[in-house]
Design an enzyme around this catalytic site. Structure first.
Site, PDB file in Angstrom:
ATOM      1  CG  ASN A  68      -0.780  -0.239   2.480  1.00  0.00           C
ATOM      2  OD1 ASN A  68      -0.229  -1.258   2.847  1.00  0.00           O
ATOM      3  ND2 ASN A  68      -1.112   0.713   3.324  1.00  0.00           N
ATOM      4  CG  ASP A  69      -0.317   4.169   2.701  1.00  0.00           C
ATOM      5  OD1 ASP A  69      -1.182   3.470   2.163  1.00  0.00           O
ATOM      6  OD2 ASP A  69      -0.490   4.759   3.777  1.00  0.00           O
ATOM      7  N   PRO A  70       2.980   4.572  -0.558  1.00  0.00           N
ATOM      8  CG  PRO A  70       2.960   6.444  -1.996  1.00  0.00           C
ATOM      9  CD  PRO A  70       2.079   5.364  -1.426  1.00  0.00           C
ATOM     10  CD  GLN A 105       2.710   1.328   5.687  1.00  0.00           C
ATOM     11  OE1 GLN A 105       1.815   0.942   6.412  1.00  0.00           O
ATOM     12  NE2 GLN A 105       3.916   1.640   6.156  1.00  0.00           N
ATOM     13  CB  SER A 131       2.122   5.809   6.124  1.00  0.00           C
ATOM     14  OG  SER A 131       1.786   4.790   5.213  1.00  0.00           O
TER      15      SER A 131
END
Ligand code: FRU
Length: 546
Positions: free
Chosen positions: A21-23, A38, A82
């Site tokens: 998921n998230d950068p 992530q 994050s």
């Protein structure tokens, strides 16, 4: 066909397997770009989150290195969520991230530093024992307190960061200050908050040049600087941003008067795009945005494929000369993957026309087209009862096959030969009193013959929405351009030079590999012209996470 491979992207960032998921913490340091993200090292669904880490010299070819941050200490035992990187004076990188400390998802903010700054890849990160740096005070909901931003330096010599959260139903971005980056105090008021928006994730706050194309360091200030504040809305799973001013004495961000500050605000992308994060690239003086696109397929299919999630192509961001929105464009390095250029020009598209763009790998391509038309008279009237903030609903009712006046015209991407499957990306122009309204759609509703059709993302069903956004464009020159990056299961579209961007994830069954086609089409009564079209096959980067 191998289901684990057929929908993998060719030139987007994605690890060999498992969930992403998230950068996180993107930065440029000593000649290398770093991307953390992530990652679940154990499967294709969310969980067991660590910070995976890849390095690159050009943002295209990536080398995977060992996980940078993973649960190992009391302050992050239940997850490493994050966060962001800041390069401190003296060329010292530091990461701030959210640690999960118990099974109730209690969140704290930690830091990590490279074990050896002379290692070009910064492989090993240390989490010092004075963590956590920040814990929630009584006024902060400790299970909605996460995703610290890159820090910026105030005139008073103190660092600031902002952290996402909420108070009841009010979305909020808390503000913290520090002289030494170690001892942080909460500022009484948040940097920004908006009633009724629910929890804020992944805030991003950065300056942009007025009347300029250069990116700015996060700490930059000055008379010709505006600020952008972006959040990811936990409730709706999309993002919005405003443009405004930042009063550094009072530490307040104030959106400009005509900005919509809430659900209906401007979006960096009107499609599948979330948890984005930007960073300043000092080597090319630009601000670059990374965004994550989840799968839109069923969770069962994700598990069967063995992977889920991609990072979208990094985009440069600048303020539109009109000052009212951002302009985004794929980083120039992407153009190094282009080959087999084909060109079309001055090609008329009468009502019902469908012209194939031949000579490229249509499943993996970059296409840039400018359409022109002679007049606007045939634009359909915009019914005042339509919801102007619900472009997606309008696109679902007025799809690519619904005849119009000026439009629908555009591209049919990832199309099977007989159009059993296709993902159209197209414009439709409406007349609204004195003005024209331009709608851009990226419509996944006919993208696949697989069943599981659903217009809602509920995690179980496939999600095939008719994504759309309006395009704030003058039309004085009677031209509309679009660029689409097509990559097997993703179509990223940049309308009118990056004013309106839309990303769709799609899973064709027929239109795969060399069975995929690309067409230009017009289903409006007004003839439009392909003034210029350039299209390229896109090669795979030489090195991608192996
Ligand atoms: C956004 C998010 C963040 C959190 C992370 C956990 O997608 O929920 O708020 O830090 O993902 O993986």
């Amino acid at each position: 066909v191998d289901v684990t491979k057929e929908h993998r992207t060719g030139y987007h960032f994605q690890p060999l397997k498992h969930w992403i998921n998230d950068p996180n913490g993107p930065m440029y340091f000593n000649g290398y770009y770093h991307l953390f993200y992530q990652y679940n090292p154990k499967g294709a669904v969310w969980g067991n989150i660590v910070w995976a880490h890849s390095v690159s010299k050009d943002l295209i070819n990536w080398k995977k290195v060992e996980h940078a941050i993973y649960p190992s200490k009391p302050f992050d035992e239940y997850g490493c969520w994050s966060g962001s990187a800041t390069v401190l004076p003296g060329n010292k990188p530091v990461i701030l991230y959210t640690g999960i400390v118990d099974d109730k998802q209690t969140q704290v903010q930690n830091y990590a530093v490279p074990a050896d700054v002379s290692d070009p890849y910064l492989r090993v990160w240390i989490k010092p024992d004075n963590n956590p740096l920040i814990v929630a005070d009584n006024e902060v909901n400790k299970t909605a307190f996460r995703d610290p931003t890159t820090a910026w330096l105030g005139k008073d010599g103190e660092w600031r960061i902002t952290i996402g959260g909420r108070r009841f139903d009010t979305g909020m971005s808390f503000l913290y200050k520090s002289k030494d980056f170690m001892r942080w105090t909460k500022v009484q008021h948040p940097l920004h908050s908006t009633d009724g928006t629910g929890n804020w994730e992944c805030p991003d706050f950065f300056p942009v040049q007025v009347n300029g194309k250069m990116g700015l360091d996060t700490s930059a200030t000055g008379p010709d600087v505006k600020y952008v504040f972006k959040v990811s809305l936990d409730v709706t799973r999309y993002e919005y941003y405003t443009i405004g001013t930042y009063n550094s004495e009072e530490d307040k961000y104030i959106p400009d008067k005509d900005m919509v500050d809430g659900w209906n605000g401007l979006r960096l992308d009107y499609g599948n795009f979330y948890a984005s994060k930007s960073f300043f690239d000092p080597s090319k003086n630009r601000r670059i945005l990374w965004g994550w696109a989840n799968e839109s397929d069923t969770t069962d299919n994700d598990v069967e494929k063995g992977w889920a999630g991609i990072q979208l192509i990094p985009r440069t961001m600048v303020l539109d000369p009109n000052g009212k929105q951002l302009l985004q464009w794929p980083i120039e390095e992407l153009e190094t993957l282009r080959k087999n250029k084909v060109e079309l020009s001055n090609q008329e598209l009468n009502k019902g026309a469908k012209v194939e763009i031949k000579g490229i790998t249509a499943a993996q391509a970059d296409v840039d087209v400018t359409f022109s038309f002679d007049n606007l008279d045939k634009a359909e009237p915009f019914d005042p009862s339509w919801d102007r903030y619900n472009a997606q609903k309008l696109c679902s009712q007025k799809g690519s096959t619904v005849e119009g006046g000026l439009g629908p015209f555009g591209l049919l991407t990832l199309a099977s030969e007989n159009l059993e499957e296709y993902t159209p990306v197209f414009f439709r122009v409406f007349k609204d009193q004195e003005k024209h309204l331009v709608l851009l759609c990226s419509d996944a509703s006919r993208s696949t013959l697989k069943d599981g059709k659903s217009s809602m993302k509920d995690g179980k069903d496939a999600y095939r929405p008719s994504f759309a956004g309006f395009v704030d464009v003058e039309l004085k020159d009677k031209k509309l351009s679009l660029r689409s990056l097509i990559d097997n299961s993703v179509v990223e579209t940049f309308g009118a030079g990056g004013k309106t961007c839309i990303t769709s994830r799609v899973y064709p069954t027929l239109a795969i590999y060399d069975k995929a086609h690309l067409y230009a089409f017009n289903n409006g009564t007004e003839t439009v012209r392909i003034e210029k079209l350039n299209a390229w096959s896109m090669s795979k980067p030489v090195q991608m996470n192996h």
